[in-house]
Design a protein around this motif. Sequence first.
Motif, PDB file in Angstrom:
ATOM      1  N   LYS A 119       0.831  -1.209   0.000  1.00 66.22           N
ATOM      2  CA  LYS A 119       0.000   0.000   0.000  1.00 66.22           C
ATOM      3  C   LYS A 119       0.867   1.261   0.000  1.00 66.22           C
ATOM      4  CE  LYS A 119      -0.684   0.262   5.055  1.00 66.22           C
ATOM      5  NZ  LYS A 119      -1.691   0.252   6.140  1.00 66.22           N
ATOM      6  N   ASP A 223      -3.165  -9.664  -1.797  1.00 63.54           N
ATOM      7  CA  ASP A 223      -2.978  -9.312  -0.388  1.00 63.54           C
ATOM      8  C   ASP A 223      -2.069  -8.102  -0.281  1.00 63.54           C
ATOM      9  OD1 ASP A 223      -0.018 -10.617   0.243  1.00 63.54           O
ATOM     10  OD2 ASP A 223      -1.181 -11.817  -1.168  1.00 63.54           O
ATOM     11  N   ASP A 226       2.027  -4.916   3.486  1.00 65.99           N
ATOM     12  CA  ASP A 226       2.234  -3.976   4.590  1.00 65.99           C
ATOM     13  C   ASP A 226       0.900  -3.497   5.157  1.00 65.99           C
ATOM     14  OD1 ASP A 226       1.660  -2.652   2.223  1.00 65.99           O
ATOM     15  OD2 ASP A 226       3.017  -0.977   2.592  1.00 65.99           O
ATOM     16  N   GLY A 227      -0.103  -4.380   5.097  1.00 64.54           N
ATOM     17  CA  GLY A 227      -1.420  -4.057   5.642  1.00 64.54           C
ATOM     18  C   GLY A 227      -1.627  -4.666   7.016  1.00 64.54           C
ATOM     19  N   GLU A 228      -2.891  -4.721   7.448  1.00 64.31           N
ATOM     20  CA  GLU A 228      -3.222  -5.161   8.799  1.00 64.31           C
ATOM     21  C   GLU A 228      -3.477  -6.664   8.897  1.00 64.31           C
ATOM     22  OE1 GLU A 228      -2.977  -2.979  11.210  1.00 64.31           O
ATOM     23  OE2 GLU A 228      -2.522  -1.421   9.712  1.00 64.31           O
ATOM     24  N   LYS A 229      -3.942  -7.300   7.805  1.00 59.11           N
ATOM     25  CA  LYS A 229      -4.334  -8.705   7.859  1.00 59.11           C
ATOM     26  C   LYS A 229      -3.135  -9.630   7.639  1.00 59.11           C
ATOM     27  CE  LYS A 229      -9.104  -8.088   6.257  1.00 59.11           C
ATOM     28  NZ  LYS A 229     -10.113  -8.486   5.235  1.00 59.11           N
ATOM     29  N   THR A 231      -0.893 -12.245   5.876  1.00 58.58           N
ATOM     30  CA  THR A 231      -0.768 -12.445   4.441  1.00 58.58           C
ATOM     31  C   THR A 231      -1.488 -13.700   3.964  1.00 58.58           C
ATOM     32  OG1 THR A 231       1.323 -11.247   4.284  1.00 58.58           O
ATOM     33  CG2 THR A 231       0.893 -12.876   2.581  1.00 58.58           C
ATOM     34  N   GLU A 234      -5.335 -13.306   4.029  1.00 59.21           N
ATOM     35  CA  GLU A 234      -5.843 -12.386   3.016  1.00 59.21           C
ATOM     36  C   GLU A 234      -5.685 -12.964   1.616  1.00 59.21           C
ATOM     37  OE1 GLU A 234      -5.971  -7.577   2.672  1.00 59.21           O
ATOM     38  OE2 GLU A 234      -3.992  -8.480   3.005  1.00 59.21           O
TER      39      GLU A 234
END
Length: 265
Positions: A119, A223, A226-229, A231, A234
């Motif tokens: 992201k 996926d 560098d997100g919250e879920k 890997t 997602e």
Amino acid sequence: MASLDDKLDAAEEAMVAEAERRPISTILLIVAMQTEALPLVNKFQLSEDLDSVFPSGVPWVRYHGMYKDLQINLIWPGKDSALGVDNVGTISLSLLTYASIQALQPGLIINAGTAGGFKAKGACIGDVFLASDVAFHDRRIPIPVFDLYGVGLRQSYPTPNLLKELNLKTGKLSTGDSLDMSPHDEASITANDATVKDMEGAAVAYVAELLKVPTIFIKAVTDIVDGEKPTAEEFLQNLAAVTASLGQAVTQVIDFINGKCLTEL
């Protein structure tokens, strides 16, 4: 007087230039997972090759057929005989790419598949990227020159008209053999300036460069690394929907390629 090597190099360059001016006739689609492959098999109405062009004993699967003016060969590496999962990763895909080029002599390779996106680089779930460059992020060799060899940076075949016509996103692709991302991998991916990461692209690029076959890379984001879920969670959650986006993008790319030569891409 020109040496024999110079004459051979000039002859090879002339052959490459001539090939780039001829309409593309044979496309090799390399896809790592069955879930990614089957929508494309159905879209292009490809038939499974029951008389394999590959060595006896390997699990690789070939689908083939004509789509418009193009002979399409779609290859995926099959399932592991013991565990029943897709043979993903750089070792499997490099072997597959080498054998496929030798057997099928394609005019262009398309490595299509899903990928993780960042992201921080503007990637969102479902985005489809045409990779500009590919490199490894898990071959760390901290010795001068060997370090560059480990990264293995290569450019994909330039397609400015394709990018403009289809309005595709572009970014750098980083490849490693792990789905997750260790701190060491993260540092290397950042150094590679990557927007997306996968488990086969740079291996395909290595073999394609050795055998001088132009190659492009189409990657759809499943996926956000560098997100919250987590890997893996997602990835599995979005895999089916994102493969549909991938299939649509690959179809648009192949429709654009039909009837064109390499220099028109």
